[in-house]
Scaffold this motif. Structure first.
Motif, PDB file in Angstrom:
ATOM      1  N   ASN A  25    -135.407  23.201  29.101  1.00 34.66           N
ATOM      2  CA  ASN A  25    -135.490  23.527  30.517  1.00 34.66           C
ATOM      3  C   ASN A  25    -135.229  25.032  30.652  1.00 34.66           C
ATOM      4  O   ASN A  25    -134.203  25.535  30.207  1.00 34.66           O
ATOM      5  N   LYS A  26    -136.167  25.761  31.274  1.00 32.53           N
ATOM      6  CA  LYS A  26    -136.080  27.220  31.306  1.00 32.53           C
ATOM      7  C   LYS A  26    -134.778  27.722  31.934  1.00 32.53           C
ATOM      8  O   LYS A  26    -134.121  28.630  31.409  1.00 32.53           O
ATOM      9  N   ASN A  76    -131.628  29.608  30.033  1.00 36.18           N
ATOM     10  CA  ASN A  76    -131.214  30.927  30.505  1.00 36.18           C
ATOM     11  C   ASN A  76    -129.718  30.952  30.831  1.00 36.18           C
ATOM     12  O   ASN A  76    -129.005  31.895  30.459  1.00 36.18           O
ATOM     13  N   THR A 132    -133.288  35.641  35.952  1.00 33.74           N
ATOM     14  CA  THR A 132    -134.027  34.399  36.196  1.00 33.74           C
ATOM     15  C   THR A 132    -133.188  33.504  37.100  1.00 33.74           C
ATOM     16  O   THR A 132    -132.021  33.241  36.792  1.00 33.74           O
ATOM     17  N   ASN A 185    -140.137  23.441  34.484  1.00 30.62           N
ATOM     18  CA  ASN A 185    -140.484  22.665  33.287  1.00 30.62           C
ATOM     19  C   ASN A 185    -141.949  22.826  32.916  1.00 30.62           C
ATOM     20  O   ASN A 185    -142.575  21.911  32.382  1.00 30.62           O
ATOM     21  N   SER A 208    -145.432  24.535  31.031  1.00 29.09           N
ATOM     22  CA  SER A 208    -145.835  24.889  29.674  1.00 29.09           C
ATOM     23  C   SER A 208    -147.278  25.364  29.713  1.00 29.09           C
ATOM     24  O   SER A 208    -147.995  25.173  30.700  1.00 29.09           O
ATOM     25  N   GLN A 242    -138.527  35.001  38.254  1.00 27.47           N
ATOM     26  CA  GLN A 242    -138.069  35.779  37.094  1.00 27.47           C
ATOM     27  C   GLN A 242    -138.476  37.242  37.246  1.00 27.47           C
ATOM     28  O   GLN A 242    -139.571  37.565  37.723  1.00 27.47           O
ATOM     29  N   GLU A 282    -139.633  32.943  27.229  1.00 32.18           N
ATOM     30  CA  GLU A 282    -139.563  31.488  27.099  1.00 32.18           C
ATOM     31  C   GLU A 282    -139.233  31.110  25.672  1.00 32.18           C
ATOM     32  O   GLU A 282    -139.635  31.787  24.725  1.00 32.18           O
ATOM     33  N   ASN A 340    -139.484  27.578  23.236  1.00 27.52           N
ATOM     34  CA  ASN A 340    -140.164  26.275  23.203  1.00 27.52           C
ATOM     35  C   ASN A 340    -139.665  25.451  22.020  1.00 27.52           C
ATOM     36  O   ASN A 340    -139.732  25.900  20.873  1.00 27.52           O
TER      37      ASN A 340
END
Length: 453
Positions: A196-197, A201, A217, A242, A244, A297, A407, A409
């Motif tokens: 989860n970004k 963060n 962010t 969420n 991508s 962001q 990001e 991943n």
């Protein structure tokens, strides 16, 4: 560190294992394990002095060991000699077609499983419907010269999570299977879940060693918040928390001379819209009910190639000692008018030598990106739950030479490996994502309490 050996099979009605001449066997070893199956066997040094494992057909049958294996590792624990590791690749979305068991993803899974000889593991593909809990076996998909084939095997030594999306990850059955195999069968499950970004963060922000890599962010809350960040940075990105593949990414800019707001995004094509106010922009482009699923962001003014912004995909993997290493770096050049560098938005993949012919510039980029990726990998490993063996980073380098994290991943895309000069990195990343199971299995054998106290 576990060694890799060749393996062969011979016909015999008794359970026999001939061991490589160079492998010292503990004195009281009289059992052989493959995955969760254990069988008593006659274990002797190879009678011909060869440095390979030779397994009788009787023993292979009892252990449900596929006869097409060519290479594997061995581990010793007390009176048991373990062969493998057997690695289950857990996914969803299976089809009834034998030649395409995972639909459109079958080709990639075939490439992943084809790294078996290099990794020295025994990988197979499976889903929840392939588990027989009563018999303690899984009907797994293997890939070899003859293509896809099914075979019953024991429960594996480790499981590599390759669920395709967040929806499949949240299914109750998938969660229950993971919990049961980890908690009742003590099978390490690696690369679980999608990052989860915002959560990543927030956790990384607590670590002073990596905080300088983080652009500001925040969850999207108000027009005032966006105005303040536009004033501070000149540009912001609004993204799904969420998301991508660059889907749903919007670049917002404010032009001081005209007082206009611009929004760049992609739907059926790359779009650039002009608005007289931020409120008009937000009401036109986003619905209010979307806001709790979005983040805003800090925008970064990046190095460019031909006037087009560039960011970088950096892959990291854990090696056989459990240490993070960088396994791939590629530049991604934004498509004309695109808010992202994704290939589907017209972006281009370039190697560092293609990006710049200056050797000093190449080395500067490489060193800065590797340093950042390794620090970030170690920090994520420390601050995020679960066993993590690979990460794909989207990093940027600003015009002042500073590295930024856009990001991280847990299941990185692989579009950079379509580049002809990235083939070696493609194989290396596939090999290391599988061979991480060797490290996990060795830890289980030597110190089982460490992973499952």
């Amino acid at each position: 560190m576990a060694r890799k050996y060749k393996i062969e099979f011979f016909e015999a009605s008794d359970p026999i294992l001939y061991t490589p001449q160079s492998l010292p066997i503990l004195e009281h070893t009289d059992k052989v394990a493959f995955g969760s199956k254990i069988a008593a066997a006659k274990i002797e040094p190879h009678p011909n002095g060869r440095n390979v494992f030779s397994v009788s057909s009787a023993l292979a049958g009892e252990l449900r060991m596929p006869a097409f294996l060519t290479v594997l590792h061995c581990f010793q624990n007390s009176d048991i000699l373990m062969l493998g590791p057997l690695v289950g690749i857990f996914t969803a979305g299976f089809t009834p077609f034998e030649n395409r068991p995972a639909g459109a993803r079958s080709a990639w899974f075939a490439k992943l499983l084809s790294a078996q000889p290099d990794a020295g593991v025994v990988p197979f593909l499976f889903g929840e419907q392939h588990i027989d809990w009563e018999q303690g076996v899984i009907t797994g998909y293997f890939y070899g010269r003859a293509g896809w084939e099914k075979q019953e095997v024991p429960f594996p030594n480790a499981i590599y999570d390759r669920l395709p999306n967040r929806k499949s990850e949240k299914l109750v059955n998938a969660q229950k299977i993971k919990e049961k195999l980890e908690n009742e069968y003590f099978i390490p499950w690696y690369n679980p879940g999608f990052f989860n970004k915002l959560e990543i963060n927030e956790r990384l922000f607590q670590d002073p060693d990596v905080r300088p890599y983080l652009p500001e962010t925040n969850p999207l809350t108000s027009f005032h918040q966006i105005e303040r960040m536009l004033s501070d940075y000149g540009m912001v990105y609004i993204k799904p928390v969420n998301g991508s593949l660059g889907l749903g990414v919007h670049q917002i800019l404010y032009h001081h001379a005209s007082g206009a707001y611009y929004c760049r995004y992609r739907d059926t094509g790359n779009r650039l819209l002009k608005f007289s106010s931020l409120e008009n922009l937000m009401n036109r482009v986003f619905s209010k009910k979307q806001w709790n699923r979005l983040l805003v962001q800090q925008g970064i003014f990046l190095v460019t190639d031909g006037g087009r912004p560039v960011d970088f995909r950096v892959h990291t993997n854990k090696d056989g000692d459990g240490n993070w290493v960088v396994t791939a770096i590629a530049a991604k050049v934004a498509g004309p008018g695109s808010p992202t560098t994704h290939v589907r938005s017209g972006g281009l993949i370039k190697t560092l030598p293609e990006l710049t012919e200056n050797p000093e510039q190449q080395e500067m980029y490489r060193h800065a990106l590797e340093t950042a990726a390794l620090k970030l990998s170690r920090a994520i490993d420390e601050h995020v739950e679960g066993i993590i063996g690979e990460i794909g980073f989207d990093l940027g380098i600003s015009t002042d030479g500073k590295v930024w994290l856009f990001e991280a991943n847990s299941k990185p895309g692989r579009s950079i490996f379509n580049h002809p000069f990235m083939k070696a990195c493609d194989l290396l990343t596939r090999k290391m994502s599988l061979s991480f199971a060797v490290y996990l299995t060795e830890r289980q054998v030597q110190s089982p309490g460490e992973m499952f106290p």
